[in-house]
Design an enzyme around this catalytic site. Structure first.
Site, PDB file in Angstrom:
ATOM      1  N   LEU A 169     -53.409 -11.211 -23.663  1.00  0.00           N
ATOM      2  CA  LEU A 169     -53.974 -12.051 -24.719  1.00  0.00           C
ATOM      3  C   LEU A 169     -53.515 -13.501 -24.626  1.00  0.00           C
ATOM      4  CD1 LEU A 169     -54.613  -9.176 -25.912  1.00  0.00           C
ATOM      5  CD2 LEU A 169     -54.352 -10.235 -28.159  1.00  0.00           C
ATOM      6  N   GLU A 204     -32.182   6.908 -32.334  1.00  0.00           N
ATOM      7  CA  GLU A 204     -31.982   8.308 -31.920  1.00  0.00           C
ATOM      8  C   GLU A 204     -31.399   8.398 -30.508  1.00  0.00           C
ATOM      9  OE1 GLU A 204     -34.522  11.447 -32.954  1.00  0.00           O
ATOM     10  OE2 GLU A 204     -35.382  10.424 -34.685  1.00  0.00           O
ATOM     11  N   GLN A 221     -29.896   4.117 -22.582  1.00  0.00           N
ATOM     12  CA  GLN A 221     -28.749   4.303 -21.688  1.00  0.00           C
ATOM     13  C   GLN A 221     -28.097   5.668 -21.952  1.00  0.00           C
ATOM     14  OE1 GLN A 221     -29.448   1.354 -23.302  1.00  0.00           O
ATOM     15  NE2 GLN A 221     -30.190   0.479 -21.371  1.00  0.00           N
TER      16      GLN A 221
END
Length: 382
Positions: free
Chosen positions: A338, A363, A367
């Site tokens: 865009l 959560e 890594q």
């Protein structure tokens, strides 16, 4: 036999969730991104349609849907807005420990409460000094007779400060590390439980994320989930179960970004023709489509394994990690397609890019997901 065909019931569920997202979530997403306030009316409507608390068994008032069905819903709701979707799906995360470790009495007491009314729940694990290092938590639970007294502060909690119920993780003794952690069901109106700072976020703004402060909050021993010292294991089991859902939400964000970029490329003209005819743009769109499809298949596999009774620890981590990385790449490329318009708030892709980033963090950071995957690989070959 391997099949990629959804059942008629699953297709109907996905269509229902998409129609809800298209008509109820998508139109108001920009406003809630600006105001940073939860979409309470949408939450109420989602509850009425049965798009909340979907894993609660029928005997407690829920639908008892599997993880795959939950992922179908999460992809579609996040397609409309990750933040609004997050307020709704946070209940799945918060109620999962009760489903996994709750006694019959605990389930009968707390689960129907959420199925009867549109209430919010929260999973209170993270602390300011220990995100990925869960075992280093400072929130303390002190046993006093038939009760526990909880003191500490949880941070970055989705629905934190506005939830009707918290599943709280606290340590009996920090020197015991993960072996000292317990899990507790704590109603939001418990004396000593209060909201702290509401976070001001880069993206995911339509969800309420904040501190939850526990000041000598007294909880009955009957509200402890599992035995003393089993809280860490329960937290990890819960995250194993819910990570495919984060992957599904990331797929929804990425899919929406690709659709926006594709529509723009067809309409935007440069050098006398639509930019969709340029091979560089076509290559970017092709990479988007391939990666989104691969991410969705990883999510479906992880959810399906769990529905077959398998832990799917590595597979869930793969799905969450890969899908969220894909969401970040796809939304970034959508902004690029865009061009200057993509950087402006008049177009939705800049919001999608800001939203996508959190899926790589919450959560369990990506890594940490890679560590989980590696440890499962090494364990399987030992």
């Amino acid at each position: 036999m391997v099949t990629f065909q959804l059942s008629p019931e699953q297709e109907a569920l996905r269509n229902l969730a998409h129609e809800f997202s298209e008509t109820e979530i998508k139109p108001i997403a920009p406003k809630h991104d600006e105001t940073e306030e939860p979409a309470w009316e949408v939450i109420r409507k989602a509850h009425e349609l049965g798009l909340m608390n979907v894993h609660v068994p029928p005997e407690y008032g829920g639908q008892g849907l599997g993880n795959l069905e939950g992922c179908l819903i999460e992809e579609e709701l996040a397609w409309g807005c990750l933040g609004i979707s997050g307020s709704i799906s946070a209940n799945n995360l918060a109620l999962e420990p009760i489903l996994l470790a709750g006694t019959d009495e605990q389930k009968r007491k707390f689960l129907p409460w959420f199925c009867a009314e549109p209430r919010l729940a929260a999973f209170a694990l993270t602390e300011a000094t220990g995100g990925s290092d869960v075992a280093a938590m400072y929130t303390r639970a002190r046993r006093v007779g038939d009760e526990y007294v909880i003191t500490g502060t949880k941070t970055f909690i989705t629905n934190g400060g506005v939830a009707d119920l918290y599943v709280v993780f606290a340590t009996l003794d920090r020197s015991l590390a993960h072996k000292g952690i317990c899990a507790f069901i704590v109603p939001g109106d418990t004396p000593g439980v209060r909201a702290g700072k509401k976070e001001r976020k880069m993206g995911d703004r339509a969800s309420h994320v904040g501190e939850v402060i526990f000041e000598e909050a007294v909880v009955p021993a009957a509200n402890r989930l599992g035995a003393e010292g089993q809280g860490f294991k329960l937290a990890m089991q819960t995250l194993d179960r819910t990570r495919p859902g984060i992957g599904a939400a990331a797929v929804g964000v990425a899919r929406r970004a690709m659709e926006e970029a594709l529509a723009y490329a067809r309409e935007r003209h440069a050098f006398g023709r639509p930019i969709a005819e340029f091979q560089m743009i076509q290559a970017m769109l092709a990479d988007m489509a391939m990666n989104i499809d691969a991410a969705r298949l990883l999510v479906w596999r992880a959810a399906w394994l769990q529905d077959q009774g398998q832990p799917g620890t590595a597979e869930g981590a793969m799905a969450k990690c890969f899908a969220s990385d894909v969401a970040m790449r796809v939304t970034t490329d959508a902004v690029q397609i865009l061009g200057g318009n993509g950087y402006m708030r008049d177009y939705p892709v800049e919001k999608l890019m800001r939203d996508a980033k959190i899926t790589q963090i919450y959560e369990g950071t990506n890594q940490i997901q890679r560590l989980v995957i590696a440890r499962q690989l090494l364990k399987s070959r030992s």
